[in-house]
Design a protein around this motif. Structure first.
Motif, PDB file in Angstrom:
ATOM      1  N   UNK A  49       3.836   6.910  -5.448  1.00 26.58           N
ATOM      2  CA  UNK A  49       4.261   5.527  -5.274  1.00 26.58           C
ATOM      3  C   UNK A  49       4.325   4.836  -6.629  1.00 26.58           C
ATOM      4  N   UNK A  50       5.231   3.894  -6.743  1.00 27.61           N
ATOM      5  CA  UNK A  50       5.316   3.112  -7.979  1.00 27.61           C
ATOM      6  C   UNK A  50       4.126   2.158  -8.050  1.00 27.61           C
ATOM      7  N   UNK A  51       3.902   1.608  -9.207  1.00 26.45           N
ATOM      8  CA  UNK A  51       2.826   0.624  -9.381  1.00 26.45           C
ATOM      9  C   UNK A  51       3.039  -0.559  -8.434  1.00 26.45           C
ATOM     10  N   UNK A  52       4.275  -1.012  -8.323  1.00 29.56           N
ATOM     11  CA  UNK A  52       4.604  -2.135  -7.426  1.00 29.56           C
ATOM     12  C   UNK A  52       4.247  -1.784  -5.980  1.00 29.56           C
ATOM     13  N   UNK A  53       4.641  -0.590  -5.559  1.00 32.63           N
ATOM     14  CA  UNK A  53       4.352  -0.168  -4.192  1.00 32.63           C
ATOM     15  C   UNK A  53       2.846  -0.101  -3.943  1.00 32.63           C
ATOM     16  N   UNK A  54       2.107   0.426  -4.914  1.00 31.51           N
ATOM     17  CA  UNK A  54       0.657   0.508  -4.773  1.00 31.51           C
ATOM     18  C   UNK A  54       0.040  -0.876  -4.651  1.00 31.51           C
ATOM     19  N   UNK A  55       0.515  -1.830  -5.461  1.00 28.62           N
ATOM     20  CA  UNK A  55      -0.009  -3.196  -5.374  1.00 28.62           C
ATOM     21  C   UNK A  55       0.277  -3.794  -4.001  1.00 28.62           C
ATOM     22  N   UNK A  56       1.492  -3.611  -3.501  1.00 27.26           N
ATOM     23  CA  UNK A  56       1.860  -4.212  -2.218  1.00 27.26           C
ATOM     24  C   UNK A  56       1.138  -3.555  -1.043  1.00 27.26           C
ATOM     25  N   UNK A  57       0.977  -2.246  -1.089  1.00 30.70           N
ATOM     26  CA  UNK A  57       0.228  -1.567  -0.028  1.00 30.70           C
ATOM     27  C   UNK A  57      -1.234  -2.003  -0.057  1.00 30.70           C
ATOM     28  N   UNK A  58      -1.823  -2.049  -1.249  1.00 31.43           N
ATOM     29  CA  UNK A  58      -3.214  -2.489  -1.377  1.00 31.43           C
ATOM     30  C   UNK A  58      -3.406  -3.908  -0.855  1.00 31.43           C
ATOM     31  N   UNK A  59      -2.463  -4.777  -1.175  1.00 31.27           N
ATOM     32  CA  UNK A  59      -2.539  -6.158  -0.694  1.00 31.27           C
ATOM     33  C   UNK A  59      -2.399  -6.207   0.821  1.00 31.27           C
TER      34      UNK A  59
END
Length: 105
Positions: free
Chosen positions: A24-34
């Motif tokens: 996953x991209x960094x953006x995807x990881x941030x959004x999934x984590x959120x």
């Protein structure tokens, strides 16, 4: 409590440190984590995740859209759970013998 004594910590470390072109991209990881922290209801974790997402360059508008999506998905889960549970309990069946009223008055 010592987190290193839990076997899941090793697995989490492995996933965190593992990288490949299909990750996953960094953006995807941030959004999934959120999304996860939103569903768990932890305000401290969610606040930290929002701050990290904004610092990483994710626009606040995208965060608002994520919140709306997570809220809609959770509302759908609640509704489906209620409908299916009521059906399994035969809760909408009419009570003709008075037994349904026992303990409710």
């Amino acid at each position: 409590m010592d987190i290193t004594k839990f076997s899941i910590k090793e697995a989490l470390n492995h996933l965190e440190n593992e990288s490949s072109p299909n990750d996953l991209s960094s953006r995807e990881k941030h959004l999934v984590g959120l999304a996860v922290t939103l569903t768990r209801g932890c305000q401290d974790c969610t606040s930290r995740r929002i701050g990290e997402a904004v610092k990483s360059g994710i626009e606040y508008d995208s965060i608002e859209k994520l919140v709306n999506l997570v809220a809609a998905v959770n509302a759908g889960v609640v509704l489906r759970t209620a409908v299916e549970s009521a059906s399994k309990a035969d809760a909408d069946a009419s009570c003709t013998d008075g037994i349904c009223d026992i303990g409710t008055k």
